[in-house]
Design a protein around this motif. Structure first.
Motif, PDB file in Angstrom:
ATOM      1  N   GLY A   1       0.820  -1.198   0.000  1.00 25.51           N
ATOM      2  CA  GLY A   1       0.000   0.000   0.000  1.00 25.51           C
ATOM      3  C   GLY A   1       0.848   1.239   0.000  1.00 25.51           C
ATOM      4  O   GLY A   1       0.549   2.223  -0.670  1.00 25.51           O
ATOM      5  N   ALA A   2       1.984   1.202   0.772  1.00 19.83           N
ATOM      6  CA  ALA A   2       2.865   2.360   0.839  1.00 19.83           C
ATOM      7  C   ALA A   2       3.474   2.662  -0.510  1.00 19.83           C
ATOM      8  O   ALA A   2       3.734   3.809  -0.852  1.00 19.83           O
ATOM      9  CB  ALA A   2       3.965   2.118   1.883  1.00 19.83           C
ATOM     10  N   ALA A   3       3.713   1.611  -1.302  1.00 19.68           N
ATOM     11  CA  ALA A   3       4.352   1.802  -2.596  1.00 19.68           C
ATOM     12  C   ALA A   3       3.409   2.419  -3.616  1.00 19.68           C
ATOM     13  O   ALA A   3       3.846   3.059  -4.571  1.00 19.68           O
ATOM     14  CB  ALA A   3       4.877   0.457  -3.120  1.00 19.68           C
ATOM     15  N   THR A   4       2.097   2.208  -3.424  1.00 12.95           N
ATOM     16  CA  THR A   4       1.154   2.655  -4.443  1.00 12.95           C
ATOM     17  C   THR A   4       0.348   3.880  -4.016  1.00 12.95           C
ATOM     18  O   THR A   4      -0.203   4.563  -4.862  1.00 12.95           O
ATOM     19  CB  THR A   4       0.183   1.512  -4.800  1.00 12.95           C
ATOM     20  N   ALA A   5       0.243   4.136  -2.717  1.00 11.56           N
ATOM     21  CA  ALA A   5      -0.573   5.253  -2.249  1.00 11.56           C
ATOM     22  C   ALA A   5       0.070   6.578  -2.622  1.00 11.56           C
ATOM     23  O   ALA A   5       1.288   6.693  -2.749  1.00 11.56           O
ATOM     24  CB  ALA A   5      -0.755   5.174  -0.737  1.00 11.56           C
ATOM     25  N   ASP A   6      -0.764   7.605  -2.812  1.00 10.46           N
ATOM     26  CA  ASP A   6      -0.238   8.943  -3.066  1.00 10.46           C
ATOM     27  C   ASP A   6       0.599   9.388  -1.874  1.00 10.46           C
ATOM     28  O   ASP A   6       0.159   9.266  -0.730  1.00 10.46           O
ATOM     29  CB  ASP A   6      -1.390   9.922  -3.280  1.00 10.46           C
ATOM     30  N   PRO A   7       1.793   9.921  -2.112  1.00 13.70           N
ATOM     31  CA  PRO A   7       2.649  10.333  -0.989  1.00 13.70           C
ATOM     32  C   PRO A   7       2.082  11.495  -0.200  1.00 13.70           C
ATOM     33  O   PRO A   7       2.373  11.650   0.979  1.00 13.70           O
ATOM     34  CB  PRO A   7       3.971  10.714  -1.663  1.00 13.70           C
TER      35      PRO A   7
ATOM     36  N   ARG B   1       6.290   6.877   9.298  1.00  9.92           N
ATOM     37  CA  ARG B   1       6.116   8.110  10.082  1.00  9.92           C
ATOM     38  C   ARG B   1       6.310   9.358   9.218  1.00  9.92           C
ATOM     39  O   ARG B   1       6.825  10.370   9.658  1.00  9.92           O
ATOM     40  CB  ARG B   1       7.041   8.132  11.303  1.00  9.92           C
ATOM     41  N   ASN B   2       5.912   9.246   7.969  1.00 11.07           N
ATOM     42  CA  ASN B   2       5.852  10.399   7.061  1.00 11.07           C
ATOM     43  C   ASN B   2       7.180  11.143   6.901  1.00 11.07           C
ATOM     44  O   ASN B   2       7.260  12.359   7.100  1.00 11.07           O
ATOM     45  CB  ASN B   2       4.762  11.373   7.525  1.00 11.07           C
ATOM     46  N   PRO B   3       8.249  10.433   6.501  1.00  8.98           N
ATOM     47  CA  PRO B   3       9.524  11.126   6.288  1.00  8.98           C
ATOM     48  C   PRO B   3       9.489  11.973   5.025  1.00  8.98           C
ATOM     49  O   PRO B   3       8.690  11.720   4.109  1.00  8.98           O
ATOM     50  CB  PRO B   3      10.517   9.976   6.139  1.00  8.98           C
ATOM     51  N   LEU B   4      10.373  12.961   4.962  1.00 10.19           N
ATOM     52  CA  LEU B   4      10.457  13.816   3.780  1.00 10.19           C
ATOM     53  C   LEU B   4      11.404  13.190   2.765  1.00 10.19           C
ATOM     54  O   LEU B   4      12.500  13.685   2.497  1.00 10.19           O
ATOM     55  CB  LEU B   4      10.912  15.221   4.173  1.00 10.19           C
ATOM     56  N   ALA B   5      10.966  12.073   2.195  1.00  9.30           N
ATOM     57  CA  ALA B   5      11.703  11.404   1.121  1.00  9.30           C
ATOM     58  C   ALA B   5      11.402  12.110  -0.194  1.00  9.30           C
ATOM     59  O   ALA B   5      10.536  12.995  -0.271  1.00  9.30           O
ATOM     60  CB  ALA B   5      11.304   9.937   1.058  1.00  9.30           C
ATOM     61  N   GLY B   6      12.103  11.703  -1.244  1.00  5.82           N
ATOM     62  CA  GLY B   6      12.009  12.389  -2.530  1.00  5.82           C
ATOM     63  C   GLY B   6      10.601  12.543  -3.066  1.00  5.82           C
ATOM     64  O   GLY B   6      10.206  13.637  -3.494  1.00  5.82           O
ATOM     65  N   ASP B   7       9.813  11.453  -3.052  1.00  7.26           N
ATOM     66  CA  ASP B   7       8.466  11.540  -3.621  1.00  7.26           C
ATOM     67  C   ASP B   7       7.555  12.423  -2.780  1.00  7.26           C
ATOM     68  O   ASP B   7       6.696  13.137  -3.310  1.00  7.26           O
ATOM     69  CB  ASP B   7       7.856  10.139  -3.803  1.00  7.26           C
ATOM     70  N   VAL B   8       7.752  12.407  -1.458  1.00  7.38           N
ATOM     71  CA  VAL B   8       6.946  13.251  -0.573  1.00  7.38           C
ATOM     72  C   VAL B   8       7.296  14.724  -0.786  1.00  7.38           C
ATOM     73  O   VAL B   8       6.406  15.587  -0.829  1.00  7.38           O
ATOM     74  CB  VAL B   8       7.150  12.845   0.897  1.00  7.38           C
ATOM     75  N   ILE B   9       8.586  15.008  -0.935  1.00  3.33           N
ATOM     76  CA  ILE B   9       9.022  16.389  -1.172  1.00  3.33           C
ATOM     77  C   ILE B   9       8.351  16.955  -2.417  1.00  3.33           C
ATOM     78  O   ILE B   9       7.779  18.050  -2.396  1.00  3.33           O
ATOM     79  CB  ILE B   9      10.554  16.466  -1.308  1.00  3.33           C
ATOM     80  N   GLU B  10       8.419  16.211  -3.506  1.00  4.47           N
ATOM     81  CA  GLU B  10       7.846  16.693  -4.764  1.00  4.47           C
ATOM     82  C   GLU B  10       6.342  16.869  -4.657  1.00  4.47           C
ATOM     83  O   GLU B  10       5.778  17.876  -5.126  1.00  4.47           O
ATOM     84  CB  GLU B  10       8.181  15.716  -5.904  1.00  4.47           C
ATOM     85  N   ALA B  11       5.669  15.913  -4.030  1.00  2.00           N
ATOM     86  CA  ALA B  11       4.214  15.980  -3.918  1.00  2.00           C
ATOM     87  C   ALA B  11       3.776  17.100  -2.976  1.00  2.00           C
ATOM     88  O   ALA B  11       2.760  17.769  -3.217  1.00  2.00           O
ATOM     89  CB  ALA B  11       3.663  14.633  -3.435  1.00  2.00           C
TER      90      ALA B  11
END
Length: 270
Positions: free
Chosen positions: A5-11, A31-41
């Protein structure tokens, strides 16, 4: 949430109700880290809300039991192992440092509803918002020294402006966690509420903000933000120009009429 689910859900989730948008970091399993996909989204969501004249406030929160755990340590470890110092510097400029720059340029107000951990870059992310409220289980920490690094995302600039230099130094140099009672006393948050009431209260604040004349609302935020780096004379000069424009708007006239006529105003953003 499962790994699949984590791999497919919207960041990041973007949900609008009237003039208020809720932006939710959506990697609860980590725990909602600021990884690359989260940063962009996240940047895309903030820019989308700012560009929409029908949006007057953003509520920023995290899915699950944490607001934001900061940087992704696995990503940081890989970065340290594979890149040169100059390449790492460029990674910061092109990545996480774009978040505070985005917050700086947007005119739509942002209310952070801090649930659970706001650690490292997560604490700094909360400081980027205009208003912060915390659930009783929230924990703030400027914890970069625990992993042998410094705030690379603007924390050294942001945190002293929110709570003052001595307290910011205390948080940075000790890496100690700060619970809501102290966070409230220090001015890191303006309210502390029970966890189950956090989003309700955040949206109440957002709705109160969104009830203001939309043009004046955004100009008020711009004026307050710019005043932090201006002289008094420059801020007054800018306020005079803004006021001249705003006092010719239909929303200003409607606001005055509604007060004098003892009725609820109806603003149209004109």
């Amino acid at each position: 949430m499962s790994d699949a689910g984590a791999a497919t859900a919207d960041p990041v989730l973007y949900e609008q109700s009237g003039k208020v948008v809720r932006v939710t970091l959506n990697r609860p399993d980590m725990r909602n880290p600021l990884a690359g996909d989260v940063i962009e989204a996240l940047i895309a969501a903030l820019e989308r809300a700012d560009a929409d004249e029908g949006v007057s406030c953003v509520v920023l929160t995290g899915e699950g039991k944490s607001f934001c755990a900061g940087g992704n340590l696995n990503e940081i470890r890989k970065l340290s192992a594979e890149k040169t110092p100059l390449e790492i510097a460029e990674w910061y400029r092109r990545g996480i440092q774009r978040i505070p720059l985005t917050f700086e340029k947007i005119s739509v107000p942002v209310v952070a509803a801090v649930n659970g951990h706001a650690i490292g870059a997560g604490c700094d992310l909360a400081c980027m918002a205009d208003i912060r409220i915390a659930g009783e289980s929230a924990r703030f920490a400027e914890s970069f020294l625990r992993v042998g690094i410094i705030p690379g995302d603007g924390g050294a600039w942001l945190l002293p402006r929110v709570i003052g230099y001595p307290r910011a130094m205390h948080m940075l140099l000790t890496a100690e966690g700060v619970a809501p009672p102290k966070a409230l006393d220090w001015g890191l948050v303006t309210e502390m509420v029970e966890d189950e009431a956090l989003l309700t209260r955040a949206h109440e604040i957002a709705e109160a903000i969104a009830s203001q004349p939309p043009g004046a609302l955004r100009e008020a935020k711009r004026l307050m933000r710019q005043a932090q780096v201006q002289s008094l004379a420059d801020s007054l000069a800018e306020a005079a120009v803004m006021q001249g424009v705003l006092q010719q708007t239909e929303d200003h006239k409607e606001a005055v009429s509604a007060i004098l006529e003892k009725r609820k105003p109806s603003f149209e953003g004109r």
